[in-house]
Write a protein that holds these residues in place. Structure first.
Motif, PDB file in Angstrom:
ATOM      1  N   ILE A 116       0.852  -1.178   0.000  1.00 32.45           N
ATOM      2  CA  ILE A 116       0.000   0.000   0.000  1.00 32.45           C
ATOM      3  C   ILE A 116       0.893   1.234   0.000  1.00 32.45           C
ATOM      4  CG2 ILE A 116      -1.770   1.262   1.270  1.00 32.45           C
ATOM      5  CD1 ILE A 116      -2.658  -1.505   2.352  1.00 32.45           C
ATOM      6  N   ASP A 117       0.679   2.098  -0.988  1.00 29.14           N
ATOM      7  CA  ASP A 117       1.517   3.291  -1.129  1.00 29.14           C
ATOM      8  C   ASP A 117       1.277   4.306  -0.022  1.00 29.14           C
ATOM      9  OD1 ASP A 117       2.646   2.282  -3.426  1.00 29.14           O
ATOM     10  OD2 ASP A 117       1.243   3.310  -4.758  1.00 29.14           O
ATOM     11  N   ARG A 118       0.005   4.477   0.362  1.00 30.63           N
ATOM     12  CA  ARG A 118      -0.302   5.549   1.313  1.00 30.63           C
ATOM     13  C   ARG A 118      -1.331   5.066   2.325  1.00 30.63           C
ATOM     14  NH1 ARG A 118      -4.222   9.707   0.793  1.00 30.63           N
ATOM     15  NH2 ARG A 118      -4.587   8.976  -1.316  1.00 30.63           N
ATOM     16  N   ILE A 119      -0.941   5.115   3.582  1.00 33.84           N
ATOM     17  CA  ILE A 119      -1.860   4.779   4.674  1.00 33.84           C
ATOM     18  C   ILE A 119      -2.019   6.031   5.522  1.00 33.84           C
ATOM     19  CG2 ILE A 119      -2.285   3.356   6.705  1.00 33.84           C
ATOM     20  CD1 ILE A 119      -0.463   1.222   5.414  1.00 33.84           C
ATOM     21  N   SER A 120      -3.258   6.505   5.627  1.00 35.97           N
ATOM     22  CA  SER A 120      -3.543   7.662   6.474  1.00 35.97           C
ATOM     23  C   SER A 120      -4.395   7.202   7.642  1.00 35.97           C
ATOM     24  CB  SER A 120      -4.308   8.727   5.677  1.00 35.97           C
ATOM     25  OG  SER A 120      -3.546   9.158   4.579  1.00 35.97           O
ATOM     26  N   THR A 121      -4.286   7.909   8.760  1.00 38.38           N
ATOM     27  CA  THR A 121      -5.086   7.560   9.928  1.00 38.38           C
ATOM     28  C   THR A 121      -5.801   8.802  10.452  1.00 38.38           C
ATOM     29  OG1 THR A 121      -3.218   7.917  11.419  1.00 38.38           O
ATOM     30  CG2 THR A 121      -3.554   5.673  10.613  1.00 38.38           C
ATOM     31  N   ALA A 122      -6.920   8.542  11.088  1.00 34.52           N
ATOM     32  CA  ALA A 122      -7.664   9.595  11.783  1.00 34.52           C
ATOM     33  C   ALA A 122      -8.192   8.980  13.065  1.00 34.52           C
ATOM     34  CB  ALA A 122      -8.807  10.107  10.911  1.00 34.52           C
ATOM     35  N   GLN A 123      -8.231   9.774  14.140  1.00 39.82           N
ATOM     36  CA  GLN A 123      -8.668   9.237  15.425  1.00 39.82           C
ATOM     37  C   GLN A 123     -10.097   9.596  15.764  1.00 39.82           C
ATOM     38  OE1 GLN A 123      -5.722  10.485  18.283  1.00 39.82           O
ATOM     39  NE2 GLN A 123      -4.345   8.829  17.686  1.00 39.82           N
ATOM     40  N   ASN A 124     -10.748  10.421  14.935  1.00 40.67           N
ATOM     41  CA  ASN A 124     -12.147  10.758  15.192  1.00 40.67           C
ATOM     42  C   ASN A 124     -12.826  11.145  13.877  1.00 40.67           C
ATOM     43  OD1 ASN A 124     -11.686  13.637  14.700  1.00 40.67           O
ATOM     44  ND2 ASN A 124     -10.703  13.669  16.717  1.00 40.67           N
ATOM     45  N   GLY A 125     -14.118  11.359  13.950  1.00 45.31           N
ATOM     46  CA  GLY A 125     -14.899  11.669  12.758  1.00 45.31           C
ATOM     47  C   GLY A 125     -14.501  12.974  12.099  1.00 45.31           C
ATOM     48  N   ALA A 126     -14.200  13.992  12.910  1.00 46.30           N
ATOM     49  CA  ALA A 126     -13.828  15.297  12.357  1.00 46.30           C
ATOM     50  C   ALA A 126     -12.533  15.201  11.546  1.00 46.30           C
ATOM     51  CB  ALA A 126     -13.683  16.325  13.481  1.00 46.30           C
ATOM     52  N   GLN A 127     -11.534  14.522  12.091  1.00 39.60           N
ATOM     53  CA  GLN A 127     -10.275  14.333  11.356  1.00 39.60           C
ATOM     54  C   GLN A 127     -10.518  13.545  10.070  1.00 39.60           C
ATOM     55  OE1 GLN A 127      -7.513  12.315  13.934  1.00 39.60           O
ATOM     56  NE2 GLN A 127      -6.932  14.184  15.034  1.00 39.60           N
ATOM     57  N   ALA A 128     -11.341  12.525  10.167  1.00 42.24           N
ATOM     58  CA  ALA A 128     -11.625  11.684   8.999  1.00 42.24           C
ATOM     59  C   ALA A 128     -12.300  12.493   7.894  1.00 42.24           C
ATOM     60  CB  ALA A 128     -12.508  10.506   9.403  1.00 42.24           C
ATOM     61  N   ARG A 129     -13.252  13.348   8.258  1.00 40.37           N
ATOM     62  CA  ARG A 129     -13.936  14.180   7.257  1.00 40.37           C
ATOM     63  C   ARG A 129     -12.939  15.092   6.532  1.00 40.37           C
ATOM     64  NH1 ARG A 129     -17.889  13.037  10.784  1.00 40.37           N
ATOM     65  NH2 ARG A 129     -20.026  12.865  10.029  1.00 40.37           N
ATOM     66  N   ARG A 130     -11.998  15.669   7.296  1.00 43.76           N
ATOM     67  CA  ARG A 130     -10.972  16.518   6.663  1.00 43.76           C
ATOM     68  C   ARG A 130     -10.119  15.694   5.704  1.00 43.76           C
ATOM     69  NH1 ARG A 130     -11.045  18.897  11.711  1.00 43.76           N
ATOM     70  NH2 ARG A 130      -9.296  17.691  12.514  1.00 43.76           N
TER      71      ARG A 130
END
Length: 196
Positions: free
Chosen positions: A34-48
């Protein structure tokens, strides 16, 4: 763990604030290129993240600290072409599934196994590729229809302005396209600019 059939996933967003299912997801990620793995810890971060980048796969491990995660899954499915996996506690999976399945979100009960998670991700990616192929074919057909309309308009102009017959106008457009080594669409556009 190594998977027998590799899937092609270039970009993944993982939305989770717990380590409970991260072991399974980590095994999956390590087994794939996988070239790019991004993470978010909550819904607001995920939406961004969803509004800033394109992902092929979005994995949401519910509940999130600021929301359950089902609304986020629906938004991700509506606003992106990504496959969306929503990981839900076993006791709530059917209730959540009813809310999200019409949007193409795959609900996965936790705890889950690495094999089952992998199969779900593989199924979603295959469905995503099929959908993209259908969208590409649809786009190709729309362009073809637009070209036909444009050529028909150009033929009508040739018939009205230069008093050609329909077969003469058709032959003229095809000959111009061949002689000038350009598409019929470009020829038609030139005719419409000149005589329209």
């Amino acid at each position: 763990m190594s998977w027998v059939n590799k899937m092609s996933v270039d970009s993944v967003l993982i939305v989770s604030n717990t380590g409970s299912t991260m072991g399974i997801i980590s095994d999956f990620m390590q087994s794939e290129k996988i070239d790019r793995i991004s993470t978010a810890q909550n819904g607001a971060q995920a939406r961004r993240s969803i509004s800033d980048s394109d992902f092929e796969l979005i994995i949401i491990d519910t509940p999130l600290p600021d929301e359950m995660g089902d609304e986020l899954a629906v938004i991700a499915a509506e606003k992106t072409t990504a496959g969306v996996i929503l990981i839900v506690d076993h006791g709530m999976v059917y209730e959540i599934e009813e809310r999200v399945e019409d949007f193409g979100v795959f609900s996965l009960s936790k705890p889950t196994t690495a094999d089952f998670f992998y199969q779900a991700a593989k199924l979603l990616c295959a469905s995503r590729r099929r959908m993209q192929n259908l969208e590409n074919e649809n786009l190709r057909l729309q362009k073809k229809i637009e070209e036909i309309r444009l050529v028909d308009r150009a033929k009508l102009v040739l018939i009205q302005v230069l008093k050609m017959t329909e077969p003469q106008a058709q032959h003229y457009i095809e000959k111009q396209s061949m002689d000038l080594r350009q598409t019929r669409q470009i020829t038609a556009e030139n005719i419409l600019r000149t005589y329209g």
